[in-house]
Design a protein around this motif. Structure first.
Motif, PDB file in Angstrom:
ATOM      1  N   SER A   1       0.825  -1.199   0.000  1.00  0.00           N
ATOM      2  CA  SER A   1       0.000   0.000   0.000  1.00  0.00           C
ATOM      3  C   SER A   1       0.860   1.250   0.000  1.00  0.00           C
ATOM      4  O   SER A   1       2.058   1.218   0.308  1.00  0.00           O
ATOM      5  N   ALA A   2       0.224   2.388  -0.320  1.00  0.00           N
ATOM      6  CA  ALA A   2       0.949   3.655  -0.294  1.00  0.00           C
ATOM      7  C   ALA A   2       1.442   3.966   1.101  1.00  0.00           C
ATOM      8  O   ALA A   2       2.536   4.503   1.301  1.00  0.00           O
ATOM      9  N   VAL A   3       0.608   3.612   2.113  1.00  0.00           N
ATOM     10  CA  VAL A   3       1.019   3.855   3.502  1.00  0.00           C
ATOM     11  C   VAL A   3       2.267   3.053   3.836  1.00  0.00           C
ATOM     12  O   VAL A   3       3.225   3.543   4.439  1.00  0.00           O
ATOM     13  N   GLU A   4       2.256   1.770   3.430  1.00  0.00           N
ATOM     14  CA  GLU A   4       3.406   0.931   3.734  1.00  0.00           C
ATOM     15  C   GLU A   4       4.643   1.414   2.984  1.00  0.00           C
ATOM     16  O   GLU A   4       5.754   1.431   3.524  1.00  0.00           O
TER      17      GLU A   4
ATOM     18  N   ALA B   1      10.441  -6.376  14.627  1.00  0.00           N
ATOM     19  CA  ALA B   1      10.540  -6.429  13.172  1.00  0.00           C
ATOM     20  C   ALA B   1       9.208  -6.049  12.528  1.00  0.00           C
ATOM     21  O   ALA B   1       8.156  -6.028  13.184  1.00  0.00           O
ATOM     22  N   ASP B   2       9.253  -5.755  11.254  1.00  0.00           N
ATOM     23  CA  ASP B   2       8.058  -5.435  10.469  1.00  0.00           C
ATOM     24  C   ASP B   2       7.042  -6.565  10.613  1.00  0.00           C
ATOM     25  O   ASP B   2       7.323  -7.716  10.266  1.00  0.00           O
ATOM     26  N   THR B   3       5.843  -6.251  11.114  1.00  0.00           N
ATOM     27  CA  THR B   3       4.850  -7.307  11.347  1.00  0.00           C
ATOM     28  C   THR B   3       4.181  -7.782  10.062  1.00  0.00           C
ATOM     29  O   THR B   3       3.422  -8.753  10.093  1.00  0.00           O
ATOM     30  N   ALA B   4       4.433  -7.118   8.952  1.00  0.00           N
ATOM     31  CA  ALA B   4       3.962  -7.659   7.679  1.00  0.00           C
ATOM     32  C   ALA B   4       4.604  -9.012   7.403  1.00  0.00           C
ATOM     33  O   ALA B   4       4.030  -9.847   6.695  1.00  0.00           O
ATOM     34  N   THR B   5       5.777  -9.231   7.985  1.00  0.00           N
ATOM     35  CA  THR B   5       6.474 -10.513   7.809  1.00  0.00           C
ATOM     36  C   THR B   5       6.008 -11.549   8.821  1.00  0.00           C
ATOM     37  O   THR B   5       6.371 -12.725   8.702  1.00  0.00           O
TER      38      THR B   5
ATOM     39  N   SER C   1      -0.374   1.226  13.965  1.00  0.00           N
ATOM     40  CA  SER C   1      -0.985   0.034  13.375  1.00  0.00           C
ATOM     41  C   SER C   1      -2.068   0.440  12.383  1.00  0.00           C
ATOM     42  O   SER C   1      -2.773   1.435  12.579  1.00  0.00           O
ATOM     43  N   PRO C   2      -2.254  -0.313  11.294  1.00  0.00           N
ATOM     44  CA  PRO C   2      -3.373  -0.040  10.390  1.00  0.00           C
ATOM     45  C   PRO C   2      -4.696  -0.029  11.144  1.00  0.00           C
ATOM     46  O   PRO C   2      -4.936  -0.865  12.016  1.00  0.00           O
ATOM     47  N   GLN C   3      -5.570   0.925  10.801  1.00  0.00           N
ATOM     48  CA  GLN C   3      -6.831   1.097  11.519  1.00  0.00           C
ATOM     49  C   GLN C   3      -7.751   1.991  10.715  1.00  0.00           C
ATOM     50  O   GLN C   3      -7.320   2.734   9.834  1.00  0.00           O
TER      51      GLN C   3
ATOM     52  N   ASP D   1       4.262  -2.203   9.600  1.00  0.00           N
ATOM     53  CA  ASP D   1       5.563  -2.029  10.250  1.00  0.00           C
ATOM     54  C   ASP D   1       5.386  -0.980  11.350  1.00  0.00           C
ATOM     55  O   ASP D   1       5.697   0.200  11.173  1.00  0.00           O
ATOM     56  N   CYS D   2       4.872  -1.421  12.504  1.00  0.00           N
ATOM     57  CA  CYS D   2       4.393  -0.459  13.519  1.00  0.00           C
ATOM     58  C   CYS D   2       4.971  -0.677  14.912  1.00  0.00           C
ATOM     59  O   CYS D   2       4.500  -0.047  15.870  1.00  0.00           O
TER      60      CYS D   2
END
Length: 530
Positions: free
Chosen positions: A2-5, A66-70, A95-97, A107-108
């Motif tokens: 995403s653009a945010v990421e 670490a980046d929680t996307a992983t 965090s995404p919300q 990555d929060c």
């Protein structure tokens, strides 16, 4: 991505983070060193450079995981160690919300620190704030929770934390794909454990005392703390706690949590195995799904009784023995629901008694006869208006009741516990909102000037702010909230129900609103989301 990421990753690049993938944490230099002029500190994972501001060292966006996307829907991992200094001058992503929280990313896992010096010998009390938002929203970067004033005026170290929220932190897949996501229902809590583990290992390098780490949090933050008090993984990571309008008597049961996960997946039209690769924005959209347990509400996400992070409910059937030795403050606002309900339902301020029963049935979140509630309040408070009765009953039945349950459980346990009620009304709109939910946050941080019309900056607000915040500082420093500026604050007992009332005249009362407490204790307490 995403653009945010993408923006978050760009921010990491701009801070010149250099990862040393093969470097083991145990091989890093263990000497504590810091350059006062540059606010440069060596952490267990690598050096970070903050900024000197008005005599304080301020570190924002310090990575603790670490980046929680992983590791989506899994317990977090520590970060890969780095060698060159990372700039820690801007808040890390939240965090995404849903909602308007800026700067969001998976990555929060970042925290923020305010401290007056970087001498490891200083051993200052440490106050770690866990933000609210009902497990769904928020971050540790609100102007209301800026730690500058507390750190400067009280010589403490202040820490705020970001962690995974909503589905990213609490979507329970443990019964659907246990081999892949056994920790999914409490991933957000595991984030907090990792953050507190970081604090214990590193806070001395920021002038703090790892043996005096107090947790405090408002609303969902208080609930997260209550859950940590029953989690073996968090044992030994904090020495005192204060919860502000936030309780977690029971966690979500695994069957209800699984039903919620299925509803979430159905809306996404994906299998449990496919949800790992669903775009962030699409997961956020699906949060708006009706809850299958209570269709009047959106999906509930919160801690789960998963037999891994939580093997018992936080405060049922008793207070957790694990934290019986931990000093604890429990507080609530006098008029919690005047904004919790009233902001989105302005008609609540002009109710009549014909409409009141249906409003109470919808909003009390307690299975009790509205007619009986109305009769009890009218007998106790002759002449009470329908709207005032509505806000009082919803506050007592929905917001205050969990605090009563927890405080009483602690009293039966003999655990050191103090209770307060915050009564000082907001000056906003001529006092219409009363002492409402969230009003105590700027008082606790002494950030009245940042609160706008919430608190004002008059002498009464400044007095109460200093009283409340000093009590929290004292708990962090000594394990007791008693200060010279407060009346004698007795421990909470079942016999007298001692309660500090923060108001224009701060005082101790015994069993305040006892009629209301007794009324709602005639029915079982079932926490929303259980």
């Amino acid at each position: 991505m995403s653009a945010v990421e993408a923006g978050a990753l760009g921010g990491v690049t701009s801070r010149r983070m250099i990862l040393a993938g093969g470097l083991l944490t145990g091989l890093l230099p263990q000497a504590l060193w810091a350059d006062e002029a540059q606010s440069l500190v060596q952490t267990t994972y690598g050096p970070v450079r903050g900024r000197k501001q008005a005599g304080l060292h301020v570190f924002k966006g310090v990575r603790y995981g670490a980046d929680t996307a992983t590791t989506r829907f899994a317990a977090p991992k520590p970060p890969t160690p780095w060698q060159e200094p990372v700039e820690a001058i801007d808040y890390g992503p939240a965090s995404p919300q849903a909602g308007s929280e800026p700067n969001q990313s998976e990555d929060c896992l970042f925290l923020n620190i305010w401290t007056a010096n970087l001498d490891a010998r200083a051993k200052k009390p440490v106050m770690v704030y866990i933000h609210g938002g009902a497990y769904n929203a928020g971050s540790g970067s609100s102007p209301l929770t800026d730690g500058s004033i507390l750190a400067a005026e009280e010589d403490v170290v202040v820490v705020t934390i970001n962690h995974r929220l909503n589905a990213f932190g609490y979507l329970y897949l443990g019964q659907l794909i246990p081999e892949l996501a056994p920790d999914s229902g409490n991933a957000g809590q595991w984030d907090l454990v990792l953050a507190l583990t970081w604090v214990k290992a590193n806070i001395a390098r920021f002038g703090g005392d790892p043996a005096r780490v107090m947790l405090f949090g408002q609303s969902g933050g208080g609930a997260k703390i209550a859950s940590l008090m029953a989690a073996p993984a968090a044992s030994g990571l904090f020495h005192a706690v204060a919860t502000m309008s936030g309780q977690q008597v029971t966690a979500s049961g695994p069957l209800n949590a699984t039903a919620r996960a299925k509803a979430f997946l159905d809306v996404l039209k994906v299998s449990p195995h496919e949800v790992f690769t669903v775009p962030t924005a699409r997961l956020i959209e699906a949060l708006n799904t009706a809850d299958p347990i209570n269709s009047t509400q959106k999906l509930y996400f919160g801690p789960v009784l998963d037999q891994r992070h939580l093997s018992r409910h936080p405060f049922w059937p008793d207070a957790p023995p694990l934290s019986a030795h931990i000093p604890m403050i429990l507080g609530n606002m006098a008029n919690e629901t005047r904004n919790l309900i009233g902001r989105s339902n302005p008609a609540a301020f002009s109710l009549n008694f014909d409409a009141l029963p249906s409003w109470l049935a919808t909003h009390m979140r307690t299975d009790i006869s509205p007619a009986h509630v109305i009769a009890t309040y009218q007998a106790a408070y002759p002449g009470i208006s329908a709207s005032d009765l509505f806000f009082a009953a919803t506050t007592a039945g929905r917001s205050w009741r969990g605090q009563v349950e927890e405080a009483d459980a602690r009293a039966r346990q003999g655990a050191p516990t103090w209770v307060y009620r915050f009564d000082l009304r907001s000056p906003e709109d001529g006092g219409k909102w009363g002492a409402y939910h969230t009003l105590d946050i700027p008082h606790a941080f002494r950030t009245l000037a940042a609160s706008g019309p919430m608190t004002g900056t008059g002498p009464e607000a400044r007095k109460v702010s200093r009283e409340l915040s000093s009590a929290l500082v004292s708990l962090a420093r000594t394990g007791s909230p008693q200060t010279k500026g407060l009346p004698s604050w007795p421990l909470h007992s079942l016999k007298r129900r001692e309660t500090m009332i923060f108001d224009t005249t701060t005082r101790v009362e015994f069993d305040p609103r006892g009629v209301e407490r007794a009324l709602f204790q005639t029915v079982p307490f079932i926490q929303w989301g259980s």
